[in-house]
Design an enzyme around this catalytic site. Structure first.
Site, short mmCIF file in Angstrom:
data_model
loop_
_atom_site.label_atom_id
_atom_site.label_comp_id
_atom_site.label_asym_id
_atom_site.label_seq_id
_atom_site.Cartn_x
_atom_site.Cartn_y
_atom_site.Cartn_z
N LEU A 65 0.83 -1.21 0.00
CA LEU A 65 0.00 0.00 0.00
C LEU A 65 0.87 1.26 0.00
O LEU A 65 2.06 1.20 0.28
CB LEU A 65 -0.90 -0.02 1.24
CG LEU A 65 -1.86 -1.22 1.32
CD1 LEU A 65 -2.61 -1.22 2.64
CD2 LEU A 65 -2.82 -1.24 0.15
N PRO A 66 0.25 2.42 -0.28
CA PRO A 66 1.06 3.64 -0.42
C PRO A 66 1.80 4.09 0.84
O PRO A 66 2.99 4.42 0.77
CB PRO A 66 0.03 4.70 -0.85
CG PRO A 66 -1.08 3.93 -1.48
CD PRO A 66 -1.13 2.63 -0.73
N THR A 97 6.26 0.64 1.82
CA THR A 97 7.29 1.48 2.46
C THR A 97 6.56 2.47 3.36
O THR A 97 5.86 3.36 2.85
CB THR A 97 8.12 2.24 1.41
OG1 THR A 97 8.75 1.29 0.55
CG2 THR A 97 9.18 3.09 2.08
N LYS A 172 15.35 0.33 5.11
CA LYS A 172 14.92 0.93 3.83
C LYS A 172 15.14 2.45 3.85
O LYS A 172 15.62 3.03 2.87
CB LYS A 172 13.44 0.58 3.61
CG LYS A 172 12.72 1.34 2.53
CD LYS A 172 12.89 0.72 1.17
CE LYS A 172 12.16 1.57 0.11
NZ LYS A 172 12.49 1.21 -1.23
N LYS A 247 9.12 11.04 -1.00
CA LYS A 247 8.39 10.38 0.09
C LYS A 247 9.38 9.65 1.02
O LYS A 247 9.32 9.79 2.24
CB LYS A 247 7.39 9.36 -0.50
CG LYS A 247 6.77 8.46 0.55
CD LYS A 247 6.10 7.21 -0.03
CE LYS A 247 5.95 6.17 1.06
NZ LYS A 247 5.39 4.91 0.63
P1 NAD Z 1 0.64 2.37 -6.32
O1 NAD Z 1 0.07 3.68 -5.96
O2 NAD Z 1 0.89 2.04 -7.76
O3 NAD Z 1 -0.26 1.18 -5.71
C1 NAD Z 1 -0.90 1.22 -4.47
C2 NAD Z 1 -2.20 0.44 -4.62
O4 NAD Z 1 -2.83 0.33 -3.34
C3 NAD Z 1 -3.22 1.12 -5.54
O5 NAD Z 1 -3.61 0.22 -6.55
C4 NAD Z 1 -4.37 1.49 -4.60
O6 NAD Z 1 -5.65 1.42 -5.23
C5 NAD Z 1 -4.23 0.43 -3.54
N1 NAD Z 1 -4.84 0.75 -2.24
C6 NAD Z 1 -4.68 1.87 -1.49
N2 NAD Z 1 -5.39 1.76 -0.34
C7 NAD Z 1 -5.98 0.53 -0.36
C8 NAD Z 1 -6.84 -0.17 0.54
N3 NAD Z 1 -7.21 0.36 1.70
N4 NAD Z 1 -7.26 -1.39 0.18
C9 NAD Z 1 -6.89 -1.95 -1.00
N5 NAD Z 1 -6.09 -1.34 -1.89
C10 NAD Z 1 -5.64 -0.10 -1.57
O7 NAD Z 1 2.01 2.26 -5.49
P2 NAD Z 1 3.27 1.31 -5.80
O8 NAD Z 1 4.21 2.02 -6.73
O9 NAD Z 1 2.79 -0.05 -6.11
O10 NAD Z 1 3.98 1.32 -4.36
C11 NAD Z 1 3.46 0.57 -3.26
C12 NAD Z 1 4.44 0.70 -2.10
O11 NAD Z 1 5.73 0.24 -2.52
C13 NAD Z 1 4.64 2.14 -1.62
O12 NAD Z 1 4.75 2.14 -0.23
C14 NAD Z 1 5.95 2.56 -2.30
O13 NAD Z 1 6.63 3.56 -1.57
C15 NAD Z 1 6.71 1.25 -2.30
N6 NAD Z 1 7.75 1.12 -3.34
C16 NAD Z 1 7.50 1.52 -4.61
C17 NAD Z 1 8.50 1.39 -5.57
C18 NAD Z 1 8.26 1.81 -7.00
O14 NAD Z 1 9.24 1.91 -7.76
N7 NAD Z 1 7.02 2.06 -7.42
C19 NAD Z 1 9.75 0.85 -5.22
C20 NAD Z 1 9.96 0.41 -3.92
C21 NAD Z 1 8.94 0.55 -2.97
#
Ligand code: NAD
Length: 297
Positions: A65-66, A97, A172, A247
């Site tokens: 999740l975000p 994260t 991290k 972030k």
């Molecule tokens: P994203 O925004 O693409 O995906 C998050 C998903 O969570 C969305 O599809 C959203 O609809 C869903 N969501 C939010 N609240 C929800 C709930 N209560 N119930 C069900 N679904 C819910 O984000 P992402 O890029 O996949 O990143 C996810 C996590 O991974 C973050 O914490 C980010 O910091 C971390 N991260 C991302 C990357 C990257 O390169 N994108 C790399 C390392 C870590």
């Protein structure tokens, strides 16, 4: 093969869940976005109508999740907290994260209720999620780590046991703060050399093989044209967005504040990424921060 409930199917969670299905696990998925759920169903997932339905009977629950508020809301404080609906002996792996404080708070409540909850944030970006080569930094007991490892092995290449609950998030934050510092430092040095007449490829090679060598110079050069496959040579598209680095630097600054750890370089890097973001570059790869140093036409 295990029954897994997977919540959060965004850029990272979607491909991670797909890899679990590919490995033969039975995965029940939920996301607030119906389109994200539908995409996973095409590769073999079972669609759940709610998070509660996704975790019903699951041996492993994974969330991606975000931010901390989403994780706390899902498990502890929302309308129908998932901690009320887990199977006995289920292992909850939160790979989002988030701030270490929230991870520790959720883990403490879990421990009081005999629920296994561990933090396992990742590094490696969307490319690593698709390829199944992520690095996991895990905060867990020895036993919980051993139980989680076979599942994490499907989605990642390097699985690290950082320490007790919350340690994964701390590792991290440290790693990404260092990444931001070395990317801004590399940008600073490259820009100065090029402004003084050096060829960016020649200077990059000198520094890469000298005492300034680092990950950015090895794999992710921020100067356009030096590395054909780096985001810098593709208008800073793809890669790891400036918004996400900003972030992560916020999480590092929070940790620095809470522990009174001096982080002058991290603060400076955060200020640079902040300036870069407010100029409209949040969607560009983070190596585009080099533009903060370059003369604008
Ligand atoms: P994203 O925004 O693409 O995906 C998050 C998903 O969570 C969305 O599809 C959203 O609809 C869903 N969501 C939010 N609240 C929800 C709930 N209560 N119930 C069900 N679904 C819910 O984000 P992402 O890029 O996949 O990143 C996810 C996590 O991974 C973050 O914490 C980010 O910091 C971390 N991260 C991302 C990357 C990257 O390169 N994108 C790399 C390392 C870590």
């Amino acid at each position: 093969m295990a029954n897994i409930g997977f919540i959060g199917l965004g850029n990272m969670g979607g491909p991670m869940a797909a890899n679990l299905i590919k490995a033969g696990h039975s995965v029940s998925v939920f996301d607030l976005s119906k389109a994200a759920v539908a995409t996973l169903v095409t590769v073999g997932a079972t669609a759940a109508q709610s998070a509660k339905e996704a975790v019903t009977g699951a041996q492993f629950v994974i969330s991606m999740l975000p931010a901390g508020a989403h994780v706390e809301g899902l498990y502890l404080s929302g309308d129908d907290p998932l901690f009320d609906h887990l199977a006995e002996d289920a292992l909850v792996i939160d790979s989002s994260t988030i701030d270490a404080k929230t991870a520790q708070k959720v883990a403490a409540v879990a421990a009081q209720r005999d629920i296994n909850f561990i933090d396992a944030p990742v590094s490696g970006g969307v490319g690593g999620a698709v390829a199944g080569t992520l690095s996991f930094m895990v905060g867990a007991s020895e036993q919980q780590f051993a139980n989680a490892k076979p599942i994490l092995d499907v989605m990642g290449k390097n699985i690290f046991h950082a320490g007790v609950q919350g340690s994964g998030q701390i590792a991290k934050a440290c790693n990404n703060m260092l990444l931001a510092i070395l990317m801004t430092g590399t940008s600073e040095a490259l820009n100065m050399g090029v402004k003084n007449g050096l060829d960016p490829k020649v200077l990059s090679e000198i520094m890469r093989l000298s005492s300034g060598g680092n990950w950015a110079l090895e794999l992710y050069n921020p100067f356009p044209g030096v590395m054909p496959n780096a985001p810098a040579s593709n208008d800073y598209q793809g890669g790891f967005q400036t918004d996400l680095m900003f972030k992560d630097l916020g999480l590092a600054m929070e940790l620095s504040q809470l522990s009174a750890s001096p982080t002058p370089m991290g603060s400076q890097a955060r200020a640079l990424f902040n300036m870069h973001k407010v100029k409209g570059n949040g969607g560009l790869d983070f190596s585009s921060v080099i533009q903060q140093y370059q003369d604008q036409d």
